[in-house]
Structures are given as C-alpha cells and as structure tokens.
Design an enzyme around this catalytic site. Structure first.
Site, mmCIF file in Angstrom:
data_model
loop_
_atom_site.group_PDB
_atom_site.id
_atom_site.type_symbol
_atom_site.label_atom_id
_atom_site.label_comp_id
_atom_site.label_asym_id
_atom_site.label_seq_id
_atom_site.Cartn_x
_atom_site.Cartn_y
_atom_site.Cartn_z
ATOM 1 N N LYS A 155 4.346 -9.631 66.255
ATOM 2 C CA LYS A 155 3.613 -8.941 66.497
ATOM 3 C C LYS A 155 3.356 -8.133 64.987
ATOM 4 O O LYS A 155 4.078 -7.949 64.008
ATOM 5 C CB LYS A 155 4.634 -7.951 66.853
ATOM 6 C CG LYS A 155 2.728 -7.086 68.252
ATOM 7 C CD LYS A 155 3.491 -6.452 69.657
ATOM 8 C CE LYS A 155 2.605 -6.339 70.537
ATOM 9 N NZ LYS A 155 2.650 -5.385 72.071
ATOM 10 N N GLU A 196 5.786 -3.360 88.299
ATOM 11 C CA GLU A 196 5.693 -1.918 89.036
ATOM 12 C C GLU A 196 6.080 -1.960 90.421
ATOM 13 O O GLU A 196 6.823 -0.341 91.173
ATOM 14 C CB GLU A 196 3.780 -1.768 89.025
ATOM 15 C CG GLU A 196 3.596 -1.011 87.833
ATOM 16 C CD GLU A 196 3.166 -2.283 87.130
ATOM 17 O OE1 GLU A 196 3.190 -3.473 86.546
ATOM 18 O OE2 GLU A 196 2.755 -1.599 85.257
ATOM 19 N N ARG A 249 -0.438 -1.871 91.678
ATOM 20 C CA ARG A 249 0.366 -2.664 92.072
ATOM 21 C C ARG A 249 1.310 -2.017 93.030
ATOM 22 O O ARG A 249 1.656 -2.862 93.214
ATOM 23 C CB ARG A 249 1.044 -3.032 90.137
ATOM 24 C CG ARG A 249 0.216 -3.446 89.511
ATOM 25 C CD ARG A 249 0.674 -5.629 89.796
ATOM 26 N NE ARG A 249 -1.162 -5.850 89.300
ATOM 27 C CZ ARG A 249 -0.605 -6.500 88.289
ATOM 28 N NH1 ARG A 249 0.566 -6.303 87.026
ATOM 29 N NH2 ARG A 249 -1.505 -7.754 87.843
#
Ligand SMILES: Cc1ncc(C[n+]2csc(CCOP(=O)(O)OP(=O)(O)O)c2C)c(N)n1
Length: 629
Positions: free
Chosen positions: A280, A367, A395
């Site tokens: 990243k 979630e 969610r």
C-alpha cells in the site's frame, strides 16, 4: 506518456514490460499530483498500479468483467478507461465518483463502496454467463481486508462448491484501513511465507532431477516429502480445500510474475484464486514510510513533505469527542468495552485501545458479527459501545433487531457519520438509520446538538440500563462549544426548547439546528415568532411537549438530515394522526432518491435543506394554521 490521451485499455496490448514500467511511473506521478489537490484513496491505488495494468493487459474489459471490491482502488482502472481528464473533479460535486460507477463507463460493471460484495456479484454474473452460453472471464479483485467480510466468505463457500469459472484476484497488502486483523489474516501471512519455502523446495527438486543416477530417486523422495508435508507447507491449501486452484503468492509489483500467473489463471477452468502481494502506498515516500493507514484516504497534502493541508484550529472531530468521553466512562466502569468493525482510526479509538488494550475489539469488516458480539457481551453484564458508521450499520440490521433489540440488551450504538458524508457519496450517506432504527421496538435513538450535549448523551447511554440506545453523530468537526467538566444524565425522551415563539414551531435535531436557529432569527425580523426545539430524542419523542404544541394548533416544520420516508417528521405526523390533532406539519429532509458525492453544503443546497427553504416553508404553513383554526 500522456495519460489524458488514453481512451481504452487496449492500447497496452503491444507494450513491452519496460514500457509498462514506464507507464506505471507516469500513473503514480499522476495520482500523487492530482490527489494532492482533491484528496482521495491514495494508498490503495498506489499499491495496485502494476496489478491493474496487468489485469487490463491479460483480460479484455468490458467483455471480461473486472469487479473492484470496495472500489476505492479503481483509480488506475478509471485512467485506463479514458477518465484521466476528470480527475481534477474527483469526489467533488457533479465530478468523477471515487468508486466505480456504471453511468461513467461501460468498463464499470459493478458499483461498490461497501466492502466484500464482489465475489457474490461475480458468482451471479458467472451463473448468468453459463445459462446464456457465453464465454468470458469474470474477475473480482478483492483486498485482504474485504475478505474478512462475512459475505465474501459466504461467496467463496458457494463458488468453490459450484465450480464456476471465476478468477478471484486477492490483493493482499496486509492492510485493511489499519493493519488487517483476524485469523484469516494470520493464514494469509503463513501462505506468504510458505510460498517462499515451497518455491525453495521446487528449486531443490529441479536441481536434484538434473543430477544423473541419483537424481530420479532423490526427486521421488522429495516428491513424497512434499506430499506428506503439503498440509503445512503448500500455500493456499485453505483455498484449495474450498475448491479453488491457488496461484501465488505473486509479487504484485513484478510484471513477469504477474503475467505468468494471470495467464495461467485465465486458462484454468473452475474457480481460481491468484494471491497477489502488494504494498500500500508504493512509490510515494511519505505513504510508504509514514504511518501507512494515514494514507488510506487523504485530504489535500503538500507533495514534497506529505504534510496535510488542514484548516488551522478546527474544533475537535465528533468521533474524537465521543471516543474520549467513552474513555472517561471506561475509567469509571470496568464493564465498558468498545467494539469496532475495522474502523479504529475512523472512529478515533486509538487512544482507547492504548489505555484499555484488552477492552477494544477490532473484529475486521464484520458489522454483523460486531453487532451480535456486542449483544453477547451485554448478556454477560458488560457495557458494549459499538462504534459503527451509520452506512455500515445497514449491514448489521437483522442483528440489531433479532439479537440486540428483541432481547432488550444494553448495547450502545455509537452511530458515526450520521447524515450526509460528502465526498464518499451515495454508498456512504448516513441517512437511513433514523428510519430503520426508530421502527425497532425497545430502541432509543438520539442525536446531540453539539459536542457538549454529545458527551452528556454518551454518559446517558452508557449508564442506561433499559435496553439498546443509539447515539448518532455526524462526520467532521464539532461546533467548538465549551465542554462542561461534569457529565450529566439527560432524561430519555426529553426535548429542549432553544428559542420560544408563538406563530410556528421548528422541530429539529443535530446538524440542522443552527440552520433552524438562523431562520428563526431572520423571521423574527419580519415579525414572525418561530419556536425552535432541539428534538434530541428521535425515539422516544417528548410526547408531553408535542401534546402542548399540537393542542395549541401551532403549525410545525420538521427538519432532519435523514430520509423523509419513515423519518422523524413521519413520526410527528403519525403522532398527530393518532391523537387527531389539526396542527399543520411540513417536513424537510432527504428526498426519496440516492444522493451523490459533493461537499455537504452543496448537497444541502441540492436537496433544499437550507435556511431559505426553512423560511419559505414556515411562511407556507403559518397561513394554513389560520385557515384550519
Ligand atoms: C461494509 C464496509 N465496512 C467498512 C468499510 C470501510 N472500508 C473501506 S476500505 C476498507 C479497508 C479495505 O481493505 P482491503 O480490502 O484490504 O483494501 P486496501 O485498502 O487495503 O487495498 C474499509 C474497512 C467499507 N467500505 N465497507
């Protein structure tokens, strides 16, 4: 190369690896320069430059379907599909969307924003392809973070069983927004190192085979050894057991490695996983070296230093105020624990974690699990505070109803980013939770008018023992009000009169209070006396106050930064009908459509959530009152 001239990815077909490497440099330069002005998801996109170029060279989009999970890493794909010229409008009002968008390009075949959807969608597309007797590749690109989401695992389970041709690209940078968590993350780590070990063993086998006389027998022995050891040395065994052919680990910044494995994967029938290792922030020094998570999503910054360009002396962020109050509560009450689905940084829980390392639970992008985990904690007398963005709470809705509210458990929902969120746009607007929470029995829903009331509401929620309670708070910074030293309990269901008035009443909460106050001030100059009420409890409402207002037949305007359908204004209308009152009620809020990206003030303007419109509405309802009296 001039990236603005790119129309279609097919221009890369004849390019050599050297040319692709030069193009990668141009891409990185473009991203670093453009995002320094607009902000955006820099880290993730810098990490997938070579991977995206390689995918577009090996596969033929849009015939082959490339699906970007979460979609925040689709910028290179956007450039390759002719959108470089729109990057100066990235994530801005009417500008280029920060996520894949079907109406932007035929190459965006799947819209995202929330994570972990790509594998299910890919499976749906694969089934459709086979039923229609078509032949093309379906290539979902999913990060190691998104793979922690339950839906992704449900889809792996299905794809592996049905043996459909789906080429999953697992982009493993060991990061979610922060460092990735969970046992799966550990398993991927073992695959990364087992991969190297396995390759070393293959090399040994190759050498032994080439030594005459002993070579063949030794190679057989090595083969037997390899078989007997494969369960703990073969990388990707986890995926192989699920029915996937595993290729990897692949160096995601090496075109030779990428092309070799992607070409194999393309030819392999049945489900395939290509495990690609990327870094990243690759290619931008501050993003590579600085705390990498700070570069996941960024605002404008200075290119040379990476220093963020921020307004000086901004009031504290809402998430900071809420998590700091929680930290105070946790010092007093050992039962207080914090739960987050992969948003330690966004929800500003780092300091909580430093002070109470064994009382903060980052469960990954999960979630549903986070909600039911909180319910489980509450059954044992703990005081879980689930910090969760409004949009991501969608969610966990069944878990809110089935596990938390039905059992009337003391779970506190810190509903972060409630309201319009701006640049992330329609997938992230936190405008539905009022409607979907207020319809759940046992649930208390509140929103503070400022940070001081915010800290009192957190205290109220943590010390509340009668079931679930949701405290909503917006994205961004507070108002900069003075904070009281002592925390107090606010009576559940109590509203607060902010400004008295006799001609009409504005009932509002949270972010729209300043707008209502300003409108009322302006109206008073025109001789109209408009009351403003802080309806800080959306549920239960202050029924005593509502009865008083409606008995007086005062016209009412409700103002909310949430959907009108089923929202707070609707509950005021329901109250009026149930009690047969005649008060005129007008409602302002988010209309029945999805609201795209832009700054919050621009979006407020677009949907008419403005001071002027409040004034216009008040003027409309006041004569109505006379007529009906
Ligand atoms: C359902 C859901 N929860 C949380 C988020 C917030 N979020 C955006 S990107 C991200 C991390 C994704 O990690 P990964 O898939 O590994 O992609 P990377 O950014 O590392 O490339 C998270 C948690 C989200 N988009 N959707």
């Amino acid at each position: 190369m001039d990236l603005y001239k790119i129309k279609e990815p097919s221009f890369m077909k004849e390019m050599s690896i050297g040319q692709l490497e030069a193009l990668s440099l141009d891409m990185r330069k473009f991203l670093i320069e453009n995002l320094s002005g607009t902000g955006g998801h820099l880290g993730a996109n810098l990490g997938v430059v070579e991977l995206t170029l390689a995918l577009h060279k090996v596969f033929e989009s849009p015939k082959d379907r490339l699906l970007f999970d979460v979609g925040h890493q689709s910028y290179i794909h956007k450039i390759l599909t002719g959108r470089a010229g729109q990057f100066d409008t990235l994530r801005q009002y009417k500008g280029l969307c920060g996520f894949p968008k079907r109406n932007e390009s035929e190459h965006d075949i799947w819209e995202t924003g929330h994570s972990s959807t790509s594998l299910s969608a890919a499976m749906g597309m694969a089934i459709a392809r086979d039923l229609k007797n078509e032949s093309h590749s379906i290539v979902p690109i999913i990060g190691d973070g998104a793979l922690t989401g339950g839906m992704a695992l449900e889809a792996l389970n299905h794809i592996g069983d049905e043996k459909k041709n789906v080429t999953v690209i697992l982009n493993d940078n060991e990061m979610s927004i922060a460092r990735n968590v969970g046992a799966l993350h550990g398993a991927l780590g073992r695959m990364r190192s087992a991969g190297k070990y396995n390759r070393a063993k293959d090399d040994l086998e190759w050498i032994l085979k080439r030594i005459p006389a002993v070579g063949g027998r030794l190679a057989q022995a090595a083969e037997r050894l390899k078989d007997s050891m494969k369960y703990f040395v073969l990388p990707g065994m986890f995926f192989e057991e699920l029915g996937f052919t595993y290729y990897g680990p692949v160096d995601g910044h090496d075109y030779h490695d990428l092309f070799e494995n992607l070409n194999y994967a393309k030819k392999t029938s049945g489900p395939v996983i290509v495990h690609v290792i990327t870094q990243k922030g690759k290619g931008y020094h501050p993003a590579e070296t600085d705390n990498k998570d700070k570069w996941h999503g960024v605002g404008p910054y200075k290119i040379e230093s990476g220093e963020k360009i921020k307004p000086a002396d901004a009031p504290p962020a809402w998430s900071e105020v809420i998590s700091e109050t929680l930290r105070k509560e946790a010092r007093i009450d050992k039962r207080v624990v914090a739960v987050t689905p992969a948003m330690v940084l966004g929800s500003k829980l780092e300091k909580f974690g430093e002070e109470f390392p064994d009382r903060l639970f980052d469960v990954g992008i999960a979630e549903q699990h986070a909600t039911t985990l909180s319910a489980g904690l509450a059954t044992q007398g703990m005081k879980p505070f689930l910090a969760i963005y409004s949009t991501f709470l969608q969610r966990g809705y069944d878990q809110v109803i089935h596990d938390v509210a039905r059992q009337n458990l003391n779970v506190v929902f810190g509903v972060d980013r409630a309201g319009l969120v701006g640049a992330d746009g329609e997938t992230h607007q936190g405008v539905f939770d009022v409607a979907f929470l207020r319809s759940v029995p046992n649930m208390v829903v509140a929103m503070p008018k400022d940070e001081d009331e915010g800290q009192h509401l957190v205290h109220t929620a943590v010390t509340y023992n009668d079931g679930p309670i949701a405290i909503r708070y917006p994205r961004g910074n507070g108002l900069g009000v003075k904070m009281s030293d002592d925390l107090k309990t606010i009576p559940i269901g109590s509203w607060d009169l902010l400004k008295d008035g006799t001609d009409a009443v504005i009932l509002t909460f949270g972010t729209t209070i300043p707008m209502a106050m300003a409108a009322s001030e302006r109206l008073s100059k025109e001789g109209l006396s408009v009351r403003v009420v802080n309806a800080r409890f959306i549920k239960p409402m202050d029924e005593a106050m509502l009865h008083d207002i409606m008995k007086d037949k005062l016209p009412i305007l409700t103002v909310e930064e949430a959907v009108l359908q089923g929202g707070f204004g609707s509950s005021v209308l329901e109250f009026k009908e149930e009690h047969n009152y005649l008060s005129w009620v007008n409602r302002l809020g988010v209309p029945d459509r999805f609201i795209e990206h832009g700054s919050v003030p621009e979006l407020w303007d677009e949907i008419g959530l403005t001071e002027d419109n409040v004034i216009k509405n008040i003027k409309e309802i006041i004569p109505e009152k006379q007529q009906r009296a």
